[in-house]
Design a protein around this motif. Structure first.
Motif, PDB file in Angstrom:
ATOM      1  N   ALA A  92       0.824  -1.215   0.000  1.00  0.00           N
ATOM      2  CA  ALA A  92       0.000   0.000   0.000  1.00  0.00           C
ATOM      3  C   ALA A  92       0.858   1.266   0.000  1.00  0.00           C
ATOM      4  N   SER A  93       2.058   1.174  -0.572  1.00  0.00           N
ATOM      5  CA  SER A  93       2.946   2.339  -0.547  1.00  0.00           C
ATOM      6  C   SER A  93       2.427   3.435  -1.469  1.00  0.00           C
ATOM      7  N   ARG A  96      -0.618   4.964   0.139  1.00  0.00           N
ATOM      8  CA  ARG A  96      -0.289   5.931   1.190  1.00  0.00           C
ATOM      9  C   ARG A  96       0.243   7.233   0.600  1.00  0.00           C
ATOM     10  N   ARG A  97       0.991   7.100  -0.493  1.00  0.00           N
ATOM     11  CA  ARG A  97       1.555   8.301  -1.109  1.00  0.00           C
ATOM     12  C   ARG A  97       0.450   9.201  -1.647  1.00  0.00           C
ATOM     13  N   ALA A  99      -2.645   9.145  -0.752  1.00  0.00           N
ATOM     14  CA  ALA A  99      -3.459   9.597   0.388  1.00  0.00           C
ATOM     15  C   ALA A  99      -2.789  10.806   1.056  1.00  0.00           C
ATOM     16  N   LYS A 100      -1.477  10.800   1.080  1.00  0.00           N
ATOM     17  CA  LYS A 100      -0.719  11.908   1.674  1.00  0.00           C
ATOM     18  C   LYS A 100      -0.862  13.165   0.805  1.00  0.00           C
ATOM     19  N   ARG A 103      -4.292  14.539   1.415  1.00  0.00           N
ATOM     20  CA  ARG A 103      -4.424  15.317   2.657  1.00  0.00           C
ATOM     21  C   ARG A 103      -3.795  16.678   2.502  1.00  0.00           C
ATOM     22  N   HIS A 126     -11.955   2.457   0.082  1.00  0.00           N
ATOM     23  CA  HIS A 126     -10.686   1.725   0.130  1.00  0.00           C
ATOM     24  C   HIS A 126     -10.620   0.850   1.373  1.00  0.00           C
ATOM     25  N   PRO A 130      -4.652  -4.539   2.080  1.00  0.00           N
ATOM     26  CA  PRO A 130      -3.804  -3.673   1.267  1.00  0.00           C
ATOM     27  C   PRO A 130      -3.497  -4.265  -0.095  1.00  0.00           C
TER      28      PRO A 130
END
Lengths: 143, 143
Positions: A92-93, A96-97, A99-100, A103, A126, A130
């Motif tokens: 899930a890298s 996460r990227r 998602a960051k 944000r 989601h 993952p």
């Protein structure tokens, strides 16, 4: 390299989201907002394998995205292309990227209610393991 | 009547534009911003017969539109449906009506440059004789 029309690269680089259109198995179209990541050559999206949109691009890789300039509704960019590859994202890298990025891009507002057609663009529903998160990469853009 | 999900009717009623997805003759998708008019049952768009989008809906009436809440990017509505009918607008009355809505909706900003992919959403390249202006009405929405 994909040629972005002169003067329009900002629409891919600014903290905007696009409206991604895909084709459903019955041949009808589907379109919804999604966050994306643009590296100058590929557009990347985070999909979950449970979503219809993911099933759509597996079956028909041709997609299109429309991005409007929120400061000027007469100014927009359309990107058409084929999904070049779908990459599993078991750690899930990428998820996460993006998602960051999301944000960072999103100013605080009232929270999403999380029901009906209300979903996080690009990260719609989601849930799940993952390893269900995927990247869909668009390349071979149609000029 | 089309059932709009509870709590989402404002996205059709507020001065917003949608991203309309159509299918091109080669089967690929196309999506771009368009102004629309919603009367509680039908969505109406102003097309010109010279545009690819108009040719698309003549050939394949299945379309989809995505509308985001500019105040909350996690909130959006997708409408899918078939173009019910295409009405000639020889006096350009619908064209003028939607243009008026558009002026009312749009706060003054820098003028559109009128080149490349920069077009007036929903009124893209509205040159030519008035009898080339069309309305595309979406009905029989897919639930």
């Amino acid at each position: 390299m994909v040629a972005v029309p002169a003067g329009y690269a900002d629409l891919l680089e600014r903290p905007l989201y696009g409206h991604l259109a895909t084709t459903r198995p019955d041949g009808s179209v589907q379109v919804s907002p999604m966050w994306f990541d643009w590296d100058g050559e590929l557009l990347r999206f985070a999909h979950t394998t449970k979503r219809q949109k993911y099933r759509n691009v597996q079956r028909n890789p041709r997609v299109a995205m429309s991005i409007s300039d929120p400061d000027n509704p007469y100014r927009y960019l359309e990107v058409r292309g084929d999904v070049e590859r779908i990459e599993p994202d078991p750690a899930a890298s990428f998820f996460r990227r993006i998602a960051k990025l999301q944000r960072r891009r999103t100013s605080p507002r009232r929270p999403a209610a999380g029901r009906g057609s209300l979903r996080r663009p690009g990260l719609g529903g989601h849930r799940g393991a993952p390893d269900r998160v995927q990247q869909a990469l668009i390349h071979r853009a149609h000029q």
